[in-house]
Every structure is written in C-alpha cells, then in structure tokens.
Design a protein around this motif. Structure first.
Motif, PDB file in Angstrom:
ATOM      1  N   UNK A  39       0.802  -1.217   0.000  1.00 22.02           N
ATOM      2  CA  UNK A  39       0.000   0.000   0.000  1.00 22.02           C
ATOM      3  C   UNK A  39       0.845   1.282   0.000  1.00 22.02           C
ATOM      4  N   UNK A  40       1.421   1.619  -1.133  1.00 21.14           N
ATOM      5  CA  UNK A  40       2.248   2.832  -1.204  1.00 21.14           C
ATOM      6  C   UNK A  40       1.481   4.108  -0.877  1.00 21.14           C
ATOM      7  N   UNK A  41       0.164   4.107  -1.003  1.00 18.81           N
ATOM      8  CA  UNK A  41      -0.624   5.293  -0.682  1.00 18.81           C
ATOM      9  C   UNK A  41      -0.597   5.608   0.817  1.00 18.81           C
ATOM     10  N   UNK A  42      -0.161   4.680   1.631  1.00 17.05           N
ATOM     11  CA  UNK A  42      -0.044   4.893   3.074  1.00 17.05           C
ATOM     12  C   UNK A  42       1.335   5.399   3.473  1.00 17.05           C
ATOM     13  N   UNK A  43       2.218   5.622   2.538  1.00 21.34           N
ATOM     14  CA  UNK A  43       3.611   5.929   2.878  1.00 21.34           C
ATOM     15  C   UNK A  43       3.751   7.200   3.717  1.00 21.34           C
ATOM     16  N   UNK A  44       2.961   8.225   3.449  1.00 20.87           N
ATOM     17  CA  UNK A  44       3.043   9.459   4.232  1.00 20.87           C
ATOM     18  C   UNK A  44       2.601   9.202   5.670  1.00 20.87           C
ATOM     19  N   UNK A  45       1.501   8.504   5.831  1.00 25.19           N
ATOM     20  CA  UNK A  45       1.014   8.135   7.161  1.00 25.19           C
ATOM     21  C   UNK A  45       2.028   7.243   7.885  1.00 25.19           C
ATOM     22  N   UNK A  46       2.617   6.307   7.147  1.00 28.64           N
ATOM     23  CA  UNK A  46       3.554   5.348   7.737  1.00 28.64           C
ATOM     24  C   UNK A  46       4.831   6.019   8.232  1.00 28.64           C
ATOM     25  N   UNK A  47       5.220   7.125   7.620  1.00 24.34           N
ATOM     26  CA  UNK A  47       6.428   7.850   8.045  1.00 24.34           C
ATOM     27  C   UNK A  47       6.335   8.262   9.515  1.00 24.34           C
ATOM     28  N   UNK A  48       5.167   8.671   9.937  1.00 24.27           N
ATOM     29  CA  UNK A  48       4.960   9.067  11.330  1.00 24.27           C
ATOM     30  C   UNK A  48       4.545   7.885  12.196  1.00 24.27           C
ATOM     31  N   UNK A  49       3.659   7.064  11.691  1.00 18.61           N
ATOM     32  CA  UNK A  49       3.093   5.963  12.472  1.00 18.61           C
ATOM     33  C   UNK A  49       4.151   4.945  12.890  1.00 18.61           C
ATOM     34  N   UNK A  50       5.198   4.792  12.104  1.00 18.91           N
ATOM     35  CA  UNK A  50       6.232   3.813  12.440  1.00 18.91           C
ATOM     36  C   UNK A  50       6.875   4.126  13.794  1.00 18.91           C
TER      37      UNK A  50
END
Length: 93
Positions: A39-50
């Motif tokens: 899900x590359x569309x989640x990459x912005x969210x994943x940057x913080x969520x990680x």
C-alpha cells in the motif's frame, strides 16, 4: 497476558486477544507500507506511524521482560525485541 489465566480465557480476555490481533495486523500493515512493500498510498502516514510502533514495541519488550510468567519471558520477550529491532531498522531507512 501475564500467565494469569491457565487453560481457557474468560470471554473478556478472548475479546482482548482479538483486539490485540487487530492491533498487530495494523502495525504490520504500517511497517510493510513504510518499507515500500504494501500500500504505497499509506507511505506518508507510515512515516509518522512507524515511530508509534517503535514506542509500542519498546513498552511491549519491557513488559515481557518483567512479567512473572516464565513462558512470556522466554518466548515473547525475544519476539518483541526482534520486532523492535526490525521496526527501528525500517523506521530509519
């Protein structure tokens, strides 16, 4: 869960297990998204969520190391530590 309930879990604890499974699945999706594997569309969210996942795993590792349950210390402490190390590796790349 601390080894407090030998045998079958009561109903409320079964619900807690299902909730934990959902949390772990969500965490897995975030880590895989951050790694660019899902899900590359989640990459912005994943940057913080990680980083929330890293913090959660720090807490989980500590709790698994200090639990009274011998089996949780033997099995889950190394598992959460490995998850912590790999999530940090994904977070900093």
């Amino acid at each position: 869960m601390g080894g407090k309930f030998p045998g079958k879990y009561p109903g409320s604890m079964r619900f807690a297990c299902i909730f934990q499974i959902a949390i772990l699945a969500f965490m897995g999706i975030i880590v895989l998204s951050k790694a660019g594997l899902l899900w590359p569309q989640w990459s912005v969210f994943a940057e913080t969520a990680i980083w929330f996942i890293v913090a959660y795993l720090v807490l989980g590792t500590i709790l698994n190391l200090i639990t009274r349950s011998v089996w949780e210390r033997r099995i889950w402490a190394p598992v959460t530590l490995l998850m912590l190390i790999t999530s940090i590796m994904v977070a900093i790349t």
